[in-house]
Design an enzyme around this catalytic site. Sequence first.
Site, short mmCIF file in Angstrom:
data_model
loop_
_atom_site.label_atom_id
_atom_site.label_comp_id
_atom_site.label_asym_id
_atom_site.label_seq_id
_atom_site.Cartn_x
_atom_site.Cartn_y
_atom_site.Cartn_z
N HIS C 73 -5.04 -119.79 19.83
CA HIS C 73 -4.28 -119.51 18.64
C HIS C 73 -4.87 -118.89 17.47
N ASP C 102 -5.30 -86.15 8.06
CA ASP C 102 -5.65 -87.09 9.11
C ASP C 102 -6.97 -88.01 8.33
N TRP C 137 -12.01 -121.55 17.14
CA TRP C 137 -12.34 -120.19 16.67
C TRP C 137 -13.46 -120.03 16.22
N SER C 168 -13.61 -102.76 15.15
CA SER C 168 -13.32 -103.12 13.61
C SER C 168 -14.53 -102.29 12.96
N GLU C 253 -14.64 -112.47 6.02
CA GLU C 253 -13.37 -112.44 7.10
C GLU C 253 -12.31 -112.82 6.37
N TYR C 255 -11.15 -112.70 3.44
CA TYR C 255 -10.70 -111.63 2.52
C TYR C 255 -10.45 -110.49 3.38
N SER C 266 1.44 -104.93 -3.75
CA SER C 266 1.12 -104.32 -5.15
C SER C 266 1.74 -102.94 -4.95
N HIS C 301 -17.73 -123.84 3.87
CA HIS C 301 -17.28 -124.53 5.12
C HIS C 301 -18.02 -125.46 5.66
N THR C 326 -8.60 -113.96 -8.38
CA THR C 326 -7.39 -114.08 -7.58
C THR C 326 -6.37 -114.45 -8.31
N LYS C 329 -4.90 -111.63 -10.34
CA LYS C 329 -3.95 -110.70 -9.45
C LYS C 329 -2.51 -111.32 -9.56
N ARG C 448 -7.97 -132.69 12.66
CA ARG C 448 -7.56 -131.39 13.30
C ARG C 448 -8.08 -131.43 14.63
C1 HEA Z 1 -3.08 -115.71 10.68
C2 HEA Z 1 -3.28 -116.63 11.13
C3 HEA Z 1 -2.37 -117.79 11.81
C4 HEA Z 1 -0.83 -117.85 11.76
C5 HEA Z 1 -0.08 -116.61 11.32
C6 HEA Z 1 -0.63 -119.11 12.48
C7 HEA Z 1 0.63 -119.51 12.59
C8 HEA Z 1 0.90 -120.88 13.06
N1 HEA Z 1 -0.12 -121.65 13.41
FE1 HEA Z 1 -2.08 -121.84 13.14
N2 HEA Z 1 -3.96 -121.63 12.97
C9 HEA Z 1 -4.90 -120.38 12.68
C10 HEA Z 1 -4.40 -119.39 12.26
C11 HEA Z 1 -2.87 -119.24 12.35
N3 HEA Z 1 -1.94 -119.68 12.44
C12 HEA Z 1 -6.11 -120.67 12.88
C13 HEA Z 1 -7.19 -119.98 12.52
C14 HEA Z 1 -6.30 -121.92 13.35
C15 HEA Z 1 -7.51 -122.66 13.53
C16 HEA Z 1 -7.82 -122.92 14.98
C17 HEA Z 1 -9.11 -123.65 15.25
O1 HEA Z 1 -8.96 -124.64 15.03
O2 HEA Z 1 -10.11 -122.95 16.07
C18 HEA Z 1 -4.87 -122.54 13.45
C19 HEA Z 1 -4.74 -123.87 13.81
C20 HEA Z 1 -3.25 -124.41 14.09
C21 HEA Z 1 -3.10 -125.75 14.18
C22 HEA Z 1 -4.17 -126.81 14.25
C23 HEA Z 1 -4.33 -127.08 15.51
C24 HEA Z 1 -5.38 -128.26 15.79
O3 HEA Z 1 -6.17 -128.10 14.96
O4 HEA Z 1 -5.28 -128.87 16.72
C25 HEA Z 1 -1.82 -125.86 14.18
C26 HEA Z 1 -1.11 -127.04 14.38
O5 HEA Z 1 0.07 -127.18 14.05
C27 HEA Z 1 -1.18 -124.57 13.99
C28 HEA Z 1 0.12 -124.31 13.69
C29 HEA Z 1 0.67 -122.94 13.59
C30 HEA Z 1 2.12 -122.63 13.59
C31 HEA Z 1 3.14 -123.76 13.84
C32 HEA Z 1 2.21 -121.31 12.96
C33 HEA Z 1 3.60 -120.66 12.99
O6 HEA Z 1 3.39 -119.85 12.02
C34 HEA Z 1 3.74 -119.70 14.11
C35 HEA Z 1 5.13 -119.22 14.14
C36 HEA Z 1 5.55 -118.45 15.42
C37 HEA Z 1 5.62 -117.14 15.39
C38 HEA Z 1 5.62 -116.31 14.37
C39 HEA Z 1 5.86 -116.50 16.74
C40 HEA Z 1 7.09 -116.75 17.48
C41 HEA Z 1 7.84 -115.83 18.03
C42 HEA Z 1 8.08 -115.93 19.48
C43 HEA Z 1 7.55 -117.08 20.25
C44 HEA Z 1 8.91 -115.11 20.15
C45 HEA Z 1 8.46 -114.93 21.33
C46 HEA Z 1 9.61 -113.95 22.05
C47 HEA Z 1 9.55 -112.77 22.53
C48 HEA Z 1 8.15 -112.31 22.94
C49 HEA Z 1 10.80 -111.84 22.54
N4 HEA Z 1 -2.18 -123.61 13.80
C1 HEA Z 2 -6.40 -115.44 3.89
C2 HEA Z 2 -7.41 -116.46 4.11
C3 HEA Z 2 -7.90 -117.13 3.15
C4 HEA Z 2 -8.05 -117.04 1.67
C5 HEA Z 2 -7.57 -115.85 1.05
C6 HEA Z 2 -8.68 -118.38 1.33
C7 HEA Z 2 -9.00 -118.53 -0.02
C8 HEA Z 2 -9.61 -119.66 -0.51
N1 HEA Z 2 -10.27 -120.71 0.06
FE1 HEA Z 2 -10.02 -120.93 2.22
N2 HEA Z 2 -9.96 -120.88 4.35
C9 HEA Z 2 -9.38 -120.30 5.10
C10 HEA Z 2 -8.83 -118.64 4.77
C11 HEA Z 2 -8.76 -118.43 3.63
N3 HEA Z 2 -8.90 -119.07 2.31
C12 HEA Z 2 -9.47 -120.42 6.18
C13 HEA Z 2 -9.07 -119.88 7.71
C14 HEA Z 2 -10.08 -121.74 6.47
C15 HEA Z 2 -10.39 -122.64 7.52
C16 HEA Z 2 -11.36 -122.30 8.40
C17 HEA Z 2 -11.58 -123.27 9.68
O1 HEA Z 2 -12.34 -124.25 9.42
O2 HEA Z 2 -10.94 -122.91 10.86
C18 HEA Z 2 -10.47 -121.93 5.02
C19 HEA Z 2 -11.24 -123.07 4.68
C20 HEA Z 2 -11.63 -123.09 3.42
C21 HEA Z 2 -12.49 -123.90 2.85
C22 HEA Z 2 -13.30 -125.08 3.85
C23 HEA Z 2 -12.54 -126.23 3.96
C24 HEA Z 2 -13.01 -127.28 4.98
O3 HEA Z 2 -13.22 -126.73 6.11
O4 HEA Z 2 -13.58 -128.32 4.44
C25 HEA Z 2 -12.70 -123.95 1.56
C26 HEA Z 2 -13.69 -124.76 0.63
O5 HEA Z 2 -13.86 -124.41 -0.32
C27 HEA Z 2 -11.87 -122.93 0.90
C28 HEA Z 2 -11.70 -122.44 -0.33
C29 HEA Z 2 -10.96 -121.38 -0.44
C30 HEA Z 2 -10.73 -120.74 -1.82
C31 HEA Z 2 -11.44 -121.59 -3.29
C32 HEA Z 2 -10.16 -119.84 -1.96
C33 HEA Z 2 -9.61 -118.96 -3.20
O6 HEA Z 2 -9.83 -117.51 -2.97
C34 HEA Z 2 -8.36 -119.30 -3.69
C35 HEA Z 2 -7.95 -118.49 -4.70
C36 HEA Z 2 -6.53 -118.43 -5.27
C37 HEA Z 2 -5.95 -119.41 -6.01
C38 HEA Z 2 -6.74 -120.41 -6.78
C39 HEA Z 2 -4.40 -119.36 -6.42
C40 HEA Z 2 -4.18 -118.35 -7.48
C41 HEA Z 2 -4.99 -118.53 -8.73
C42 HEA Z 2 -4.13 -118.79 -10.09
C43 HEA Z 2 -2.79 -119.02 -10.08
C44 HEA Z 2 -5.01 -119.03 -11.23
C45 HEA Z 2 -5.15 -120.33 -11.70
C46 HEA Z 2 -5.75 -121.44 -10.71
C47 HEA Z 2 -6.74 -122.21 -11.02
C48 HEA Z 2 -7.34 -122.42 -12.18
C49 HEA Z 2 -7.08 -123.17 -9.76
N4 HEA Z 2 -11.11 -122.35 2.41
CU LIG Z 3 -14.14 -119.39 3.12
#
Ligand code: HEA
Ligand code: HEA
Ligand SMILES: [Cu+2]
Lengths: 106, 219, 631, 448
Positions: C73, C102, C137, C168, C253, C255, C266, C301, C326, C329, C448
Amino acid sequence: MNDHAPHADHAHEHPTWKQYKWVALWLTLITVFEVWIYYTPFKETPYYIPLLLVLSATKFAIVVLFYMHLKYDHKLFKALFTGPLIIAVCTLLALFALFSHRAIPQ
Amino acid sequence: MASAVAEVHEHTHYTTTGLDNRKVAIWAFIGSECMLFMSLISTYLIYKGKSIVGPFPHEAWTDPSGHVFKPILNIPVTSQSTFVLLMSSLVMVLALAAVENRGKPGYQGTLLGNSKLWLAATAALGATFLGYQAYEFTSFVHEGLTIHTNLFGSSFFTLTGFHGAHVTAGVLWLLTLLSIDIKRGLTPKDALLVDICALYWHFVDVVWIAIFTLVYLIK
Amino acid sequence: MATTAATPSYEQTGIWSWITTVDHKRIGALYLYTALFFFMFGGLEAGVIRWQLAQPNQHIVSAELYNQLFTMHGTTMIFLAVMPLSAAFFNFLIPLQIGARDVAFPRLNAFSYWVYVLGGTFMTLPIFFNTAPNGGWFGYAPLTTLPFSSGLNIDFWVMGLQILGISSLAAAFNFITTIINMRAPGMTLMRMPVFTWMSFVVQFLLVLAFPVITIALVFLLFDRFFGTNFYEIAAGADPLLWQHLFWVFGHPEVYILILPAFGLVSEILPTFSRKPLFGYNVVVYSGIMIGFLGFGVWAHHMFAVGMGATADTIFALTTMLIGIPTGVKIFNWIATMWGGQIRFTAAMKFAIGLIALFTIGGISGVMHSSPPADLQQTDTYFVVAHFHYVLFGGSIMGIFGGIYFYYPKITGRYMSEVLGTWHFWCTFIAMNLTFFPMHFSGMLGMPRRIYTYDAGQGWDTFNLISSIGTGLLILSTLIFVVNFLKSRKSGEVAPGDAWGAGTLEWTIPSPPPDYNFAEIPFVTSRYPLWDLKHPERTSGIAHSAPDVMTITDAHATPVHEEMGHKTAAELGIPMPFNTVKPLIAAAALVAMFGGLLFMHTNQFAVAMTITIGSASLFVGTLYAWLTSPLE
Amino acid sequence: MPRKRSRRLSSALILMAGALVVAACGEKYPNSTFTHLTDFNTIIDGLWNRLLLLGTIVFVFVETLLIFTIIKFRRREGAPDPKQTHGNTTLEITWTIIPALILVLIAVPTVDAIWKTEAKASDSSIQVQVIGHQWWWEFRYPQYGFTTANELYLPAGRTVNFQLNSRDVIHSFWTPQLGGKRDVIANRTNYIWYTPDSSLAGSVFNGFCTEYCGSSHANMRFHVYAVSPADFDSWAAHQKENAAMSPIVAPAPAAPATPAAAVKVASAATKPAAPAATKPAAPVAAMPASEGYVFPLAKMPPHTLPQTPFPVGDREVKFDESLLAGGDAARGHELVSNMAHMGDVPCLTCHIIKGEYMVAGKQMFTDDNAKAPNLTHFATRHTFAGGIYPATPAMLARWVKNAEHMKPGSLMTTLGNGEYAPSMKSKRTTGLDDRQIADIVAYLLSLK
Ligand code: HEA
Ligand code: HEA
Ligand SMILES: [Cu+2]
Ligand code: CUA
């Protein structure tokens, strides 16, 4: 078909054969020097490593600036190279620091 | 990786910066390679001194059965191969200059203008470097260090092996250019083909400069 | 205005023309369809996950399958859905937005796509045979090394990611070159549409981050196949090596995943507010800033691994810093709407949804950035909540918005606004229903990646709500699917300038002719089409035409709305040949990796035959490709 | 129309918040991290409150501003183009500075807390070595010189310094109510320390592995008993000794240890022990009065009692429970150590029972290289197998028969004759029959 040849590409001057020779000479000299001090007692002093780093950075820079003619080329290429290089070097230093200190008290 | 420098035969159109697409791409590629080699070098440095069994790069080691291993790195030999690679960069720039200045006085018909010679020399020096590396690898294996032996073996062979693979790709590239040169002659219009190859080649050289110091000379 | 969408958008039709296409728009469309398919697939996997967790101690799937499900997933959503969805927009939009015919290397572009499809398939198929990757993952070593994962599961993951990385990287070099070099005269960097800008930043992140994971994966591959010791604890390896290398890649990644969505938003917000983007410069610079800072925060992380107080402090501070650009923005987007005339189209709703939801995820991100507090949050559902708010609430909402916005440009027809509205509200509510409770279950102690849990731990209700929300999410996604497919045939016909937007892509017909611009435009401001149609909107920004030399050089003409449609041949525009070589090269590349698998089934000869055979095929095709002309 | 929408939006939000509040009131949160039960968690919770407050302020501000903007500036039919603005430097500076200030308010206490929580533990702390294994916990008390598994005793009021290490993959040690996580990593030693409040004596906490570590990551739990220092000393003194029945010379007089246990075993078995796939019965304690202190089973609240159901489907482990009543600890004792009796790996090829030796030789393992939980005082434990099963005869019997079915991926091989062993992908043709297993269970429950 290429009449409106890309401008600016060849407008810059390239280094010349004379420069190439000098560069090669310097590269050789520095390398010889590096290897030479490897065999001297200087190796045991705390200045050895910094000196080597400076020397190899110099060689690195010479090759990039003259052989890769970055010195004479478009500034865009400078940016495309130095940006990543800086990030790479900083990451390397950070990783090195992270792994070389024993973090946990006790 | 080769794909990044692809599309050699694309025609030169108007470009925003006036620079050729391929040259922009090769510089971006080189930037990317910085991170690639950074990861390899970092790993080597991080694992330096962490192996639990020998052989080691700079220290002698006695295994439990009493067998003594010398320090494994051979500085004199590697200094020679380093020199070879540095010189290959020199002949590479000569090859580029020869192609760029084809037909100009001082180049036409002279040694300096003999692009085939310089291209062949670069490839040959690259191949010599690879020969040194093959020699080094086999002698290490004979002295008891393989890619499986310890952390040093794994990280050393992978780092230098990756560099060697880059040199190999470069040699193939040079030979391709050489064959084009022989077949139809490279003209100043083709200088870019040589230029991007040269950039790649020098970069591989530059990486070796770093490796030589960090791996071989520093304890 | 055009009255039918029947204008033949592409001169050739049929399957073969798609397989051999090198047209960036077709490739973009292929990316879009494929990535949406993988998105469904990843969503379906999430559906099973949530079904299993709906109640304590359930038996919907086995522990082993559950572990494969969450690994796939996460991997699917990130590498096979969101990144390629972004790539769909890069492909389709960047050349249009910068006024090019292109991308810089059209065949390389096709190659990237085919590598992606084949690599994605390679990684996805094993789930049907219960041998899908199961290391999470981020595949922490040593769990993924041979002593602890001896099956083929991890092999599929290692090689699949390696393959996708090549795709990529190839695409990124292509787009960097395109953006630097293919801009129309007058399209200075600071006139580029923000989507192109954010994509530009993303390409650099890709180019700098992917080599690092490539090496980390090479180590793992060597460990598993050739007996090296990089992650072999018995040989004294440090398990943190993988983690550091992975996250040096992994944080940039995230970002990579969000910036394209920021770019899309935007574009959408100004259009439907009828105002130019507020603080264009600042939005651009903050994007660059985010990308740059993104390389200095990876160890957030790893706050629980015991890096020591100094490292924790440094990474905490750098992480917090990212909140500032951020936030800038977010505020500029709101300021863009401020004082505007907001039209709530489906695209606009999703864009506003992004602002609302991403903020929540950003704030929980800042909560993670405090290491002592993160010790209670890390590896719990609180983190799962955080990253779904940024990924779903950010990336996916932005991409949905982008799809509604650009669908008319891609297909020549609008999507249904009624269904779009339903889709938005269902998604918005369901998304919160699914992911908000995870904040609670996490802080109340739920780890988790657990396939089961006992009743009475204080998590039951939250999990149930999350699972119900997921049901609704699936429903709302189905609404989208119906809308997407139906509008293709019966949607309202869209003119070239479908929404009254201001950038170059709207000056050409919808769908665009294969050569995009009959004449290369020259650009005098950030919103060329508004210059034309609503000069009052752009009167406040500086205008200047490029110098005569560049204009004649490029045969450029001032921007005007092109409405007629002629074929490339009629206009005398040379078009690249179609070719199947990129597909062959891609297939050979994938087979090269796939062949190695046989080493683990003890068929060494087979492995070597396939690998070496396809490697030669790859090199051969490459030579053939490089020595054949493009036009 | 837009107004209606936004109202719908807010009502949806209110509804959701409402649902959560209702949910929140109806349930107890036994694993909540918002506690002040240790010095460590007090620091963290203080920090959390700061984060929550500032986060909420930012959240409310941004969302209010957003909703206000989209309502106020929605399009009006026929209105002229809005005033065109392109930016404003003052505003840009403002919304750069204010978040920066907020971040300073977060950063300062954060850094303070980092250095406090990562300081060196006081020298007078109790030392506990925590060793992570796939998928169980080994706990060693180096100051006392004994080893136990999956259940951790801590004297309330004293600082404990955990020294964490792994023998295989990465795990993470977490007791949500007492402190944060610290990863458990091979080739690296980690530390974390905290002081359970002295008022905690007599309470029990759930612990979890929180780093994904393979098939049974979800099944790698543990329990923490906070006890009074006196009880702790009593427990520790007893744990240091050899097992109740050992060293055994002649199997005959099994009497002294068995009666109590036997009675318990019998009574537990006669209660038609939990049918498969439903919730198993509460564990049967074997706590002799005169022996060392054992945390009373009766004081364990429901959320600390494991409820893992018996595996079902093709993983079902059938066991003739009527045999349990007749289990003979002495015979069991001989089985665990004697190859001859089993025709296969006896338990002591992997487990340690202090004072017990394999019939033909020495103990195979020391605590330093043990492959399996130390069973010396197994009967003083209330749970087993990573805290997912109560130590009842019915559970233990099935465990010994087919641990791999009882716990996905478990590294304890399947021992029951005729059982399917997933790790070997085949049915066993040798091994223990149900009778022998009943004997072994009786023996295990005599290990007080
Ligand atoms: C972009 C990234 C993304 C997105 C969109 C989602 C979407 C969702 N994720 Fe995701 N999730 C991750 C990235 C994402 N996740 C990642 C990185 C992890 C960590 C994995 C790891 O621990 O290694 C994670 C882990 C994670 C967990 C934790 C699992 C665990 O730690 O045990 C859970 C649990 O609830 C969860 C739930 C969901 C749900 C309910 C959605 C929902 O938003 C999904 C909604 C469903 C859909 C949008 C599709 C439905 C449509 C159909 C089924 C139609 C089919 C029909 C036809 C083909 C015609 N996710
Ligand atoms: C789209 C992807 C995305 C983005 C944009 C971000 C954005 C950020 N992430 Fe996230 N992050 C993930 C995807 C992302 N993350 C994923 C996938 C994981 C889990 C991976 C895994 O373990 O499987 C993760 C995990 C993760 C961790 C590790 C958690 C843990 O495992 O213990 C941390 C820790 O610092 C973190 C921090 C942040 C911060 C500070 C930002 C910042 O960039 C956010 C900045 C934005 C704002 C703050 C909001 C807007 C700002 C304002 C309105 C201004 C005023 C705000 C303040 C003064 C606070 N992220
Ligand atoms: Cu990070
Ligand atoms: Cu051990 Cu998870």
